[in-house]
Motif scaffolding. Structure first.
Motif, PDB file in Angstrom:
ATOM      1  N   CYS A 125     -17.821  -3.139  -0.691  1.00 29.44           N
ATOM      2  CA  CYS A 125     -17.519  -3.133  -2.144  1.00 29.44           C
ATOM      3  C   CYS A 125     -16.336  -3.566  -1.914  1.00 29.44           C
ATOM      4  CB  CYS A 125     -16.709  -1.759  -1.452  1.00 29.44           C
ATOM      5  SG  CYS A 125     -16.523  -0.556  -2.807  1.00 29.44           S
ATOM      6  N   ALA A 126     -15.505  -3.766  -1.010  1.00 32.03           N
ATOM      7  CA  ALA A 126     -13.931  -4.755  -0.568  1.00 32.03           C
ATOM      8  C   ALA A 126     -14.038  -5.883  -1.248  1.00 32.03           C
ATOM      9  CB  ALA A 126     -14.310  -5.374   0.536  1.00 32.03           C
ATOM     10  N   TRP A 127     -15.439  -7.025  -1.255  1.00 28.23           N
ATOM     11  CA  TRP A 127     -15.573  -8.233  -2.029  1.00 28.23           C
ATOM     12  C   TRP A 127     -15.635  -7.937  -3.524  1.00 28.23           C
ATOM     13  CZ3 TRP A 127     -19.640  -9.817  -5.076  1.00 28.23           C
ATOM     14  CH2 TRP A 127     -19.513 -11.111  -5.657  1.00 28.23           C
ATOM     15  N   ALA A 128     -15.905  -6.749  -3.519  1.00 31.24           N
ATOM     16  CA  ALA A 128     -16.437  -6.302  -5.224  1.00 31.24           C
ATOM     17  C   ALA A 128     -15.077  -6.299  -5.959  1.00 31.24           C
ATOM     18  CB  ALA A 128     -17.415  -5.802  -5.398  1.00 31.24           C
ATOM     19  N   LEU A 129     -14.542  -5.931  -5.494  1.00 29.76           N
ATOM     20  CA  LEU A 129     -13.245  -5.113  -5.942  1.00 29.76           C
ATOM     21  C   LEU A 129     -12.268  -6.454  -6.022  1.00 29.76           C
ATOM     22  CD1 LEU A 129     -12.583  -1.728  -3.933  1.00 29.76           C
ATOM     23  CD2 LEU A 129     -12.236  -2.187  -6.349  1.00 29.76           C
ATOM     24  N   GLU A 180     -17.327 -15.138   2.464  1.00 30.13           N
ATOM     25  CA  GLU A 180     -16.915 -14.475   1.920  1.00 30.13           C
ATOM     26  C   GLU A 180     -16.652 -12.580   2.427  1.00 30.13           C
ATOM     27  OE1 GLU A 180     -19.686 -15.447  -1.892  1.00 30.13           O
ATOM     28  OE2 GLU A 180     -21.211 -14.925   0.405  1.00 30.13           O
ATOM     29  N   ILE A 181     -17.047 -12.744   3.138  1.00 33.83           N
ATOM     30  CA  ILE A 181     -16.831 -11.447   3.279  1.00 33.83           C
ATOM     31  C   ILE A 181     -15.578 -10.686   3.815  1.00 33.83           C
ATOM     32  CG2 ILE A 181     -17.531  -9.609   4.912  1.00 33.83           C
ATOM     33  CD1 ILE A 181     -20.412 -10.981   5.447  1.00 33.83           C
ATOM     34  N   VAL A 193     -21.844   2.467 -10.940  1.00 35.02           N
ATOM     35  CA  VAL A 193     -21.331   2.585 -12.442  1.00 35.02           C
ATOM     36  C   VAL A 193     -20.384   1.687 -12.705  1.00 35.02           C
ATOM     37  CG1 VAL A 193     -19.709   4.087 -11.684  1.00 35.02           C
ATOM     38  CG2 VAL A 193     -20.828   4.658 -13.608  1.00 35.02           C
ATOM     39  N   TYR A 194     -19.042   1.647 -11.803  1.00 38.34           N
ATOM     40  CA  TYR A 194     -18.409   0.717 -11.578  1.00 38.34           C
ATOM     41  C   TYR A 194     -18.353  -0.356 -12.116  1.00 38.34           C
ATOM     42  CZ  TYR A 194     -15.971   5.222 -10.314  1.00 38.34           C
ATOM     43  OH  TYR A 194     -15.864   6.453 -10.299  1.00 38.34           O
ATOM     44  N   PHE A 195     -19.609  -1.254 -11.155  1.00 34.15           N
ATOM     45  CA  PHE A 195     -20.096  -2.669 -11.317  1.00 34.15           C
ATOM     46  C   PHE A 195     -20.930  -2.899 -12.587  1.00 34.15           C
ATOM     47  CE2 PHE A 195     -17.698  -1.239  -7.704  1.00 34.15           C
ATOM     48  CZ  PHE A 195     -16.704  -2.014  -7.632  1.00 34.15           C
ATOM     49  N   PRO A 201     -22.317  -3.057  -5.310  1.00 30.18           N
ATOM     50  CA  PRO A 201     -22.367  -2.000  -4.269  1.00 30.18           C
ATOM     51  C   PRO A 201     -22.513  -0.752  -4.932  1.00 30.18           C
ATOM     52  CG  PRO A 201     -19.898  -2.654  -4.981  1.00 30.18           C
ATOM     53  CD  PRO A 201     -21.077  -3.411  -5.765  1.00 30.18           C
ATOM     54  N   GLY A 202     -23.901  -0.005  -3.821  1.00 29.08           N
ATOM     55  CA  GLY A 202     -24.670   1.170  -4.489  1.00 29.08           C
ATOM     56  C   GLY A 202     -26.261   0.905  -4.724  1.00 29.08           C
TER      57      GLY A 202
END
Length: 270
Positions: free
Chosen positions: A207-211, A191-192, A268-270, A233-234
């Motif tokens: 963060c890269a995974w989430a995007l 996944e990573i 906040v973006y997620f 993320p965060g």
């Protein structure tokens, strides 16, 4: 004085058995004769008799056998005096469950800080995916506590087998971040890593995974499982635990998340 201890290591003198015997005698003296009760990390000797390894395991806190280079072909090329089998076998031996049964009734009676290993990154051409898959395997198969990564620094310019360029420290940093995701956040190596098999230098691995996976977001903080929250993320392990406890008593807002030490500028973006 957070840790008072020592790291004990040796090159091979005479033979692996003789060297490991001397290391065992040394830690035995430290413990029994000098009453040293601090932390001891012992560098194990590949190809040494397992009886010495077992005896030392009762006296030290941690033992390590460095795998050095991810694939065996690179190990043969750059360190022909070593073999992957000679490094893996003692790791496998010390991971056996029998050491945590009789006569070692408790976990703290045998290698309480477990085993570790280290890999040199960038001396050979393996991708981050290759490195992380090996890391994941060793965590699962040999119960390792930690895998360390060390960026290759060129010092020998007399051979064409070694690259001349310094490996960027950001690569080592990203591998440590990915390693953390493997151990504590429920991610897998597949996944990573990115499509080319390497980690992004621009974004941390989480963060890269989430995007790349907008289908998993947004996450509803007040109802999502711990597994889903850990992928935001965060949010760290401690902040997710605080969220799970706090939301039992009230519906959480962004202000609450700030107080729970969530890094809101990312989350906040997620």
């Amino acid at each position: 004085n957070y840790i008072e201890g020592l790291f004990l290591s040796s090159a091979i003198v005479k033979s692996p058995d003789y060297t490991m015997e001397q290391l065992y005698i040394t830690v035995k003296k430290l413990r029994k004769e000098y009453g040293f009760n601090g932390y001891i990390h012992l560098k194990g000797i590949p190809r040494a008799d397992k009886n010495y390894l077992e005896a030392a395991g009762v006296l030290v806190d941690r033992m390590s056998f460095n795998i050095e280079l991810p694939p065996e072909k690179s190990l043969k090329l750059l360190a022909p005096q070593k073999s992957k089998t000679s490094i893996i076998e003692p790791m496998k031996t010390l991971a056996l469950d029998k050491y945590y049964d009789s006569p070692f009734k408790r976990r703290k009676d045998f290698l309480p800080a477990g085993q570790t290993t280290q890999m040199i990154i960038g001396a050979s051409p393996e991708s981050d995916a290759h490195i992380l898959k090996l890391t994941e395997y060793m965590y699962n198969a040999y119960k390792l506590k930690r895998v360390y990564y060390s960026s290759y620094t060129p010092t020998n310019f007399d051979t064409s087998l070694l690259p001349y360029a310094q490996v960027p420290l950001i690569r080592e940093h990203r591998l440590y971040q990915a390693d953390w995701l493997l151990r504590y956040y429920g991610f897998t190596a597949d996944e990573i890593t990115g499509e080319d098999g390497n980690l992004s230098f621009d974004y941390d691995p989480k963060c890269a995974w989430a995007l790349k996976h907008p289908e998993f977001f947004p996450v509803e903080v007040n109802t999502a499982s711990a597994e889903k929250l850990l992928r935001v993320p965060g949010m760290g392990v401690k902040s997710v635990y605080r969220i799970l406890q706090a939301r039992k008593y009230a519906k959480l807002t962004f202000d609450d998340l700030k107080r729970l030490r969530v890094t809101l500028k990312r989350a906040v973006y997620f």
